[in-house]
Design a protein around this motif. Structure first.
Motif, PDB file in Angstrom:
ATOM      1  N   SER A 161       1.332  50.759  70.815  1.00  0.00           N
ATOM      2  CA  SER A 161       2.681  50.381  70.424  1.00  0.00           C
ATOM      3  C   SER A 161       2.672  49.727  69.051  1.00  0.00           C
ATOM      4  CB  SER A 161       3.281  49.397  71.435  1.00  0.00           C
ATOM      5  OG  SER A 161       3.470  50.009  72.675  1.00  0.00           O
ATOM      6  N   ARG A 162       3.732  49.941  68.320  1.00  0.00           N
ATOM      7  CA  ARG A 162       3.856  49.325  66.999  1.00  0.00           C
ATOM      8  C   ARG A 162       3.781  47.805  67.103  1.00  0.00           C
ATOM      9  NH1 ARG A 162       6.024  51.072  62.113  1.00  0.00           N
ATOM     10  NH2 ARG A 162       6.804  49.413  60.771  1.00  0.00           N
ATOM     11  N   ASP A 163       4.275  47.239  68.215  1.00  0.00           N
ATOM     12  CA  ASP A 163       4.314  45.791  68.382  1.00  0.00           C
ATOM     13  C   ASP A 163       3.009  45.192  68.897  1.00  0.00           C
ATOM     14  OD1 ASP A 163       6.946  45.830  67.548  1.00  0.00           O
ATOM     15  OD2 ASP A 163       7.744  45.937  69.595  1.00  0.00           O
ATOM     16  N   ASN A 164       2.050  46.040  69.229  1.00  0.00           N
ATOM     17  CA  ASN A 164       0.797  45.536  69.809  1.00  0.00           C
ATOM     18  C   ASN A 164      -0.181  45.206  68.679  1.00  0.00           C
ATOM     19  OD1 ASN A 164      -1.529  44.988  71.262  1.00  0.00           O
ATOM     20  ND2 ASN A 164      -1.144  46.603  72.757  1.00  0.00           N
ATOM     21  N   ARG A 165       0.015  44.050  68.073  1.00  0.00           N
ATOM     22  CA  ARG A 165      -0.792  43.679  66.921  1.00  0.00           C
ATOM     23  C   ARG A 165      -2.280  43.556  67.248  1.00  0.00           C
ATOM     24  NH1 ARG A 165      -2.664  39.342  63.979  1.00  0.00           N
ATOM     25  NH2 ARG A 165      -2.536  39.604  61.694  1.00  0.00           N
ATOM     26  N   PRO A 166      -2.687  42.957  68.392  1.00  0.00           N
ATOM     27  CA  PRO A 166      -4.125  42.903  68.689  1.00  0.00           C
ATOM     28  C   PRO A 166      -4.762  44.289  68.760  1.00  0.00           C
ATOM     29  CG  PRO A 166      -2.923  41.375  70.082  1.00  0.00           C
ATOM     30  CD  PRO A 166      -1.886  42.214  69.383  1.00  0.00           C
ATOM     31  N   SER A 167      -4.042  45.259  69.341  1.00  0.00           N
ATOM     32  CA  SER A 167      -4.585  46.604  69.421  1.00  0.00           C
ATOM     33  C   SER A 167      -4.713  47.236  68.047  1.00  0.00           C
ATOM     34  CB  SER A 167      -3.689  47.467  70.317  1.00  0.00           C
ATOM     35  OG  SER A 167      -4.237  48.758  70.484  1.00  0.00           O
ATOM     36  N   ARG A 168      -3.720  47.026  67.201  1.00  0.00           N
ATOM     37  CA  ARG A 168      -3.766  47.581  65.852  1.00  0.00           C
ATOM     38  C   ARG A 168      -4.911  46.966  65.044  1.00  0.00           C
ATOM     39  NH1 ARG A 168       2.175  46.774  63.591  1.00  0.00           N
ATOM     40  NH2 ARG A 168       1.114  47.516  61.700  1.00  0.00           N
ATOM     41  N   LEU A 169      -5.109  45.668  65.192  1.00  0.00           N
ATOM     42  CA  LEU A 169      -6.178  44.999  64.463  1.00  0.00           C
ATOM     43  C   LEU A 169      -7.545  45.487  64.926  1.00  0.00           C
ATOM     44  CD1 LEU A 169      -7.119  42.846  62.457  1.00  0.00           C
ATOM     45  CD2 LEU A 169      -6.928  41.155  64.303  1.00  0.00           C
ATOM     46  N   LEU A 170      -7.703  45.653  66.229  1.00  0.00           N
ATOM     47  CA  LEU A 170      -8.971  46.143  66.751  1.00  0.00           C
ATOM     48  C   LEU A 170      -9.238  47.561  66.258  1.00  0.00           C
ATOM     49  CD1 LEU A 170     -11.470  45.918  68.502  1.00  0.00           C
ATOM     50  CD2 LEU A 170     -10.058  46.512  70.499  1.00  0.00           C
ATOM     51  N   ALA A 171      -8.200  48.402  66.267  1.00  0.00           N
ATOM     52  CA  ALA A 171      -8.368  49.773  65.784  1.00  0.00           C
ATOM     53  C   ALA A 171      -8.867  49.779  64.339  1.00  0.00           C
ATOM     54  CB  ALA A 171      -7.047  50.534  65.899  1.00  0.00           C
ATOM     55  N   TRP A 172      -8.232  48.971  63.486  1.00  0.00           N
ATOM     56  CA  TRP A 172      -8.636  48.922  62.078  1.00  0.00           C
ATOM     57  C   TRP A 172     -10.079  48.430  61.930  1.00  0.00           C
ATOM     58  CZ3 TRP A 172      -6.492  50.460  57.522  1.00  0.00           C
ATOM     59  CH2 TRP A 172      -7.092  50.000  56.358  1.00  0.00           C
ATOM     60  N   TRP A 196      10.305  53.949  72.231  1.00  0.00           N
ATOM     61  CA  TRP A 196       9.163  53.074  72.028  1.00  0.00           C
ATOM     62  C   TRP A 196       8.387  53.584  70.826  1.00  0.00           C
ATOM     63  CZ3 TRP A 196       8.277  49.616  76.393  1.00  0.00           C
ATOM     64  CH2 TRP A 196       7.315  48.637  76.125  1.00  0.00           C
ATOM     65  N   GLU A 197       8.339  52.783  69.778  1.00  0.00           N
ATOM     66  CA  GLU A 197       7.645  53.193  68.560  1.00  0.00           C
ATOM     67  C   GLU A 197       6.136  53.103  68.755  1.00  0.00           C
ATOM     68  OE1 GLU A 197       9.416  50.440  65.796  1.00  0.00           O
ATOM     69  OE2 GLU A 197      10.766  52.014  65.063  1.00  0.00           O
ATOM     70  N   ARG A 198       5.458  54.177  68.378  1.00  0.00           N
ATOM     71  CA  ARG A 198       4.024  54.277  68.586  1.00  0.00           C
ATOM     72  C   ARG A 198       3.311  54.561  67.268  1.00  0.00           C
ATOM     73  NH1 ARG A 198       1.932  52.722  73.305  1.00  0.00           N
ATOM     74  NH2 ARG A 198       0.392  54.398  73.328  1.00  0.00           N
ATOM     75  N   MET A 199       2.032  54.231  67.243  1.00  0.00           N
ATOM     76  CA  MET A 199       1.208  54.448  66.062  1.00  0.00           C
ATOM     77  C   MET A 199      -0.038  55.216  66.482  1.00  0.00           C
ATOM     78  SD  MET A 199       1.714  50.762  64.161  1.00  0.00           S
ATOM     79  CE  MET A 199       1.726  51.469  62.524  1.00  0.00           C
ATOM     80  N   LEU A 200      -0.360  56.241  65.716  1.00  0.00           N
ATOM     81  CA  LEU A 200      -1.503  57.095  66.004  1.00  0.00           C
ATOM     82  C   LEU A 200      -2.552  56.909  64.911  1.00  0.00           C
ATOM     83  CD1 LEU A 200      -3.058  59.444  67.339  1.00  0.00           C
ATOM     84  CD2 LEU A 200      -1.564  61.019  66.089  1.00  0.00           C
ATOM     85  N   ARG A 210      -0.896  51.140  79.720  1.00  0.00           N
ATOM     86  CA  ARG A 210      -1.749  51.516  78.616  1.00  0.00           C
ATOM     87  C   ARG A 210      -1.411  50.914  77.260  1.00  0.00           C
ATOM     88  NH1 ARG A 210      -2.143  57.121  76.029  1.00  0.00           N
ATOM     89  NH2 ARG A 210      -4.134  56.928  75.131  1.00  0.00           N
ATOM     90  N   GLY A 211      -1.667  49.638  77.135  1.00  0.00           N
ATOM     91  CA  GLY A 211      -1.609  49.038  75.818  1.00  0.00           C
ATOM     92  C   GLY A 211      -0.274  48.512  75.407  1.00  0.00           C
ATOM     93  N   ASP A 212       0.726  48.532  76.279  1.00  0.00           N
ATOM     94  CA  ASP A 212       2.029  48.006  75.908  1.00  0.00           C
ATOM     95  C   ASP A 212       2.242  46.613  76.482  1.00  0.00           C
ATOM     96  OD1 ASP A 212       2.779  50.225  74.414  1.00  0.00           O
ATOM     97  OD2 ASP A 212       3.250  51.322  76.223  1.00  0.00           O
ATOM     98  N   THR A 213       1.195  46.008  76.978  1.00  0.00           N
ATOM     99  CA  THR A 213       1.194  44.608  77.362  1.00  0.00           C
ATOM    100  C   THR A 213       0.149  43.896  76.528  1.00  0.00           C
ATOM    101  OG1 THR A 213      -0.459  44.932  79.070  1.00  0.00           O
ATOM    102  CG2 THR A 213       1.836  45.214  79.718  1.00  0.00           C
ATOM    103  N   PRO A 214       0.185  42.576  76.442  1.00  0.00           N
ATOM    104  CA  PRO A 214      -0.825  41.897  75.646  1.00  0.00           C
ATOM    105  C   PRO A 214      -2.254  42.077  76.155  1.00  0.00           C
ATOM    106  CG  PRO A 214       1.070  40.472  76.023  1.00  0.00           C
ATOM    107  CD  PRO A 214       1.251  41.673  76.900  1.00  0.00           C
ATOM    108  N   ALA A 215      -2.415  42.342  77.461  1.00  0.00           N
ATOM    109  CA  ALA A 215      -3.776  42.390  78.001  1.00  0.00           C
ATOM    110  C   ALA A 215      -4.570  43.621  77.568  1.00  0.00           C
ATOM    111  CB  ALA A 215      -3.724  42.302  79.529  1.00  0.00           C
ATOM    112  N   PRO A 216      -4.089  44.868  77.821  1.00  0.00           N
ATOM    113  CA  PRO A 216      -4.889  46.017  77.419  1.00  0.00           C
ATOM    114  C   PRO A 216      -4.861  46.190  75.911  1.00  0.00           C
ATOM    115  CG  PRO A 216      -3.261  46.593  79.106  1.00  0.00           C
ATOM    116  CD  PRO A 216      -2.898  45.257  78.540  1.00  0.00           C
ATOM    117  N   GLN A 217      -5.964  46.685  75.362  1.00  0.00           N
ATOM    118  CA  GLN A 217      -6.010  46.968  73.935  1.00  0.00           C
ATOM    119  C   GLN A 217      -5.605  48.419  73.705  1.00  0.00           C
ATOM    120  OE1 GLN A 217      -6.365  44.681  71.737  1.00  0.00           O
ATOM    121  NE2 GLN A 217      -7.000  43.023  73.062  1.00  0.00           N
TER     122      GLN A 217
END
Length: 278
Positions: free
Chosen positions: A220-231, A99-103, A270-277
């Motif tokens: 997750s790399r695929d969790n675009r909403p989480s990545r956008l919120l982080a930025w 599972w590719e992850r981003m920190l 923890r963030g690998d579904t669309p619901a959690p950020q």
């Protein structure tokens, strides 16, 4: 692997780098929060050590010291380990899924958005435990690292957006390290796109900075909403890595296969579904 009591632990500095961001902070979180479990290949002078909390595992040491099924206790976990552990993981489970992850690390201060009318953003207090427990059942991951809703509410390390007595969004320290605090957040589906998560995350980041710590964020790399919120909240990417979702323990009677690669199904953590950020 055998479970170790806290008084059986070897000096942890040999095994885990202090002050690490992201999920690596769980090695410092577990003894401080009193949650999670420790495992080793043997109690005296262990050669392999593992710490597990909230469905995540950190593995360190010498995998050649492990029996073929030694890691089977970590089925349905996310395992972060050096690549030398891959053969041991492959022999222990029917499949392991990379599972590719981003920190991300918080680098840019962001002003908190004003909450909508009727919404209050504030720190969680112990009396908020029932409101956290009233969230949807699939949000149990949110407070798993604190042992449940009461643990998170009492930690003083969470912020939430409230409408009347209902929790609409939450941001909290998920793994509390000595330098970094890795955070998680969640917004109830009916209240998304109202910038509530951003308001909670911003308040939490200011709180963490006030403690002299730095917020980190993993997803997750695929969790675009989480990545956008982080930025948007001022986090910037510092590292990409892989952790492994384990399957069922491998059968040893000749009727099963071991270590097959696979593609991730919908994960509940923890963030690998669309619901959690996260």
């Amino acid at each position: 692997m055998i479970e170790l009591a806290p008084d059986q632990l070897p000096p942890l500095a040999r095994w885990f780098a202090a002050g690490s961001p992201g999920t690596a902070a769980l090695a410092e979180h577990v003894p401080a929060a009193g949650t999670g479990r420790w495992w080793a290949d043997r109690a005296h002078a262990p050669r392999t050590l593992a710490v597990a909390c909230a469905g995540h595992v950190l593995l360190r040491g010498d995998p050649s010291a492990l029996a073929p099924d030694a890691l089977a206790v970590f089925d349905a976990h996310y395992v972060q380990a050096p690549s030398r552990f891959l053969p041991a993981l492959g022999s222990a489970f029917d499949r392991i899924v990379p599972w590719e992850r981003m920190l991300y690390v918080h680098q840019v201060p962001v002003a908190a958005p004003c909450p909508p009318r009727g919404v209050t953003v504030r720190r969680l207090v112990p009396a908020d435990a029932p409101a956290l427990a009233a969230l949807a059942p699939d949000t149990a991951w949110l407070h798993a690292s604190w042992g449940g809703p009461a643990g998170l509410a009492a930690s003083g390390l969470g912020w939430a957006a409230f409408g009347a007595d209902e929790v609409l969004a939450v941001a909290c320290t998920y793994f509390h390290g000595t330098t970094y605090e890795d955070i998680a957040c969640y917004t109830a589906p009916a209240h998304r796109r109202r910038r509530l998560a951003l308001a909670c995350v911003t308040a939490l980041c200011q709180d963490i900075a006030g403690r002299g710590h730095t917020p980190s964020w993993t997803c997750s790399r695929d969790n675009r909403p989480s990545r956008l919120l982080a930025w948007t909240a001022g986090f910037r990417l510092t590292q990409e890595y892989v952790h492994y979702l384990t399957g069922k323990p491998a059968r040893r009677d000749g009727g099963g296969t071991s270590g097959r690669p696979g593609r991730p199904a919908a994960a509940a953590a923890r963030g690998d579904t669309p619901a959690p950020q996260r």
